[in-house]
Scaffold this active site. Structure first.
Site, PDB file in Angstrom:
ATOM      1  N   ILE A 141       0.916  -1.284   0.173  1.00 26.30           N
ATOM      2  CA  ILE A 141       0.056   0.094  -0.188  1.00 26.30           C
ATOM      3  C   ILE A 141       0.958   1.364   0.069  1.00 26.30           C
ATOM      4  O   ILE A 141       2.245   0.800   0.793  1.00 26.30           O
ATOM      5  CB  ILE A 141      -1.125  -0.170   0.997  1.00 26.30           C
ATOM      6  CG1 ILE A 141      -0.147   0.347   1.952  1.00 26.30           C
ATOM      7  CG2 ILE A 141      -2.292  -1.041   1.178  1.00 26.30           C
ATOM      8  CD1 ILE A 141      -1.383   0.506   3.384  1.00 26.30           C
ATOM      9  N   ASP A 142       1.004   2.414  -0.231  1.00 27.68           N
ATOM     10  CA  ASP A 142       1.348   3.014  -0.998  1.00 27.68           C
ATOM     11  C   ASP A 142       1.916   3.739   0.596  1.00 27.68           C
ATOM     12  O   ASP A 142       1.228   3.817   1.701  1.00 27.68           O
ATOM     13  CB  ASP A 142       0.456   4.186  -1.227  1.00 27.68           C
ATOM     14  CG  ASP A 142      -0.066   4.331  -2.795  1.00 27.68           C
ATOM     15  OD1 ASP A 142       0.740   3.372  -3.582  1.00 27.68           O
ATOM     16  OD2 ASP A 142      -0.882   4.264  -3.335  1.00 27.68           O
ATOM     17  N   LYS A 143       2.880   4.870   0.249  1.00 28.39           N
ATOM     18  CA  LYS A 143       3.088   5.509   1.762  1.00 28.39           C
ATOM     19  C   LYS A 143       2.664   6.376   2.841  1.00 28.39           C
ATOM     20  O   LYS A 143       2.228   5.963   4.139  1.00 28.39           O
ATOM     21  CB  LYS A 143       4.443   6.805   1.465  1.00 28.39           C
ATOM     22  CG  LYS A 143       4.852   7.473   2.254  1.00 28.39           C
ATOM     23  CD  LYS A 143       5.736   8.382   1.762  1.00 28.39           C
ATOM     24  CE  LYS A 143       6.577   9.692   3.066  1.00 28.39           C
ATOM     25  NZ  LYS A 143       7.273  10.311   2.714  1.00 28.39           N
TER      26      LYS A 143
END
Length: 314
Positions: A141-143
């Site tokens: 999942i993105d930062k």
């Protein structure tokens, strides 16, 4: 060489794709860059014949086999970073990743990542399928997206979890705050996603080498200028929810990559860094027991603060 052989068959929609890109798109456990290294080492075969060119185009019906190498000694530095481990056994772990944490090391992020943290907490008990810089990482999942991630603690578990992702049988539900009011109570976005040819940092609907992408949206709550939604992933393309919602002209609040060019760093006076997107529900079949397991996590504090302010002002 290991005894682990990964096999993927190309379909008509894959025809013409480069071999490295095909592997990256069609195997959740391998990144494109890691696929390039395996190809260059002669570990990838097409229809039984070894191929060493990453640019080799695949055709409908091609059978690609990948002879996974023996696990390399992990050289990424383990770091004692606080980590919320929601569940853990000998095969899998479920982590609640905070906003702002990068999943794995990369350019400009050599430390402080989720990988650095899980190496400290779990030692060598991590799968090696995704290479030395992504031990145990099955999906990302993105930062600035918070929430639940499953970690594979051995290669057998990794293979099982990756297969479930490919079959779209993993439950992945997100909560997101988006701009403006969505009229429909429920809708499905079925639009392919590929690389944005004008901006390599972005993906786009009908971008280069687009793959099918399906997101189901359910409205949870409406505010004057925003809508709170549940987004259920059927597929798992990079930035999928962010791309699909921007395509509908309802980008995620706080999304600096896909959101409005001119947007405030604050929502109703509350500072927001990054998109308000939370992976709150994760469910999968346990690789060893065959039991379906489902986990839930609460929204992060800043997300709750924004919602509380919006509800108060209604």
């Amino acid at each position: 060489m290991s005894d682990y052989i990964l096999t993927v068959t190309a379909s008509a929609e894959d025809a013409g794709s480069r071999l490295d890109s095909f592997i990256g798109y069609n195997t959740d456990e391998l990144s494109r860059s890691y696929a390039v290294r395996l190809i260059e080492k002669g570990l990838v075969s097409v229809n039984g014949k070894a191929v060493t060119s990453k640019k080799r185009a695949v055709a409908d019906g091609d059978v690609i086999t990948i002879d996974m190498p023996e696990p390399e000694t992990l050289e990424i530095k383990a770091e004692n970073i606080p980590l919320e481990i929601v569940y853990e056994d000998d095969d899998v772990a479920v982590i609640n990743k905070p906003r702002g944490m990068v999943v794995h090391p990369g350019p400009g992020n050599h430390s402080g990542t989720l990988v650095n943290a899980i190496m400290y907490h779990m030692g060598d008990s991590l799968s090696s399928i995704n290479g030395v810089i992504r031990p145990g990482i099955v999906h990302r999942i993105d930062k600035d997206t918070s929430g639940l991630l499953m970690i594979a603690k051995n290669d057998k578990a990794h293979e099982s979890l990756a297969a479930q992702l490919k079959e779209h049988s993993v439950t992945r539900e997100y909560t997101a705050l988006v701009y403006d009011n969505i009229r429909e109570d429920e809708l499905t976005i079925d639009e392919p996603i590929g690389r944005d040819e004008r901006n390599r940092m972005r993906n786009a609907v009908n971008g280069a080498a687009a793959r099918n992408a399906v997101t189901h949206i359910k409205v949870l709550e409406r505010f004057s200028r925003y809508t709170l939604v549940k987004a259920i992933l059927e597929t798992g393309r990079t930035h999928q929810i962010r791309v699909h919602m921007a395509y509908l002209h309802h980008p995620l609040v706080g999304d600096e990559l896909y959101g409005p060019r001119r947007q405030s760093s604050k929502v109703e006076g509350i500072a927001v860094s990054g998109q308000l997107l939370h992976a709150g529900t994760l469910g999968f079949v346990h690789p060893s027991t065959g039991e379906y397991m489902e986990f839930h996590s609460d929204l992060p504090e800043v997300f709750e603060q924004v919602l509380a302010k919006l509800r108060k002002d209604q």
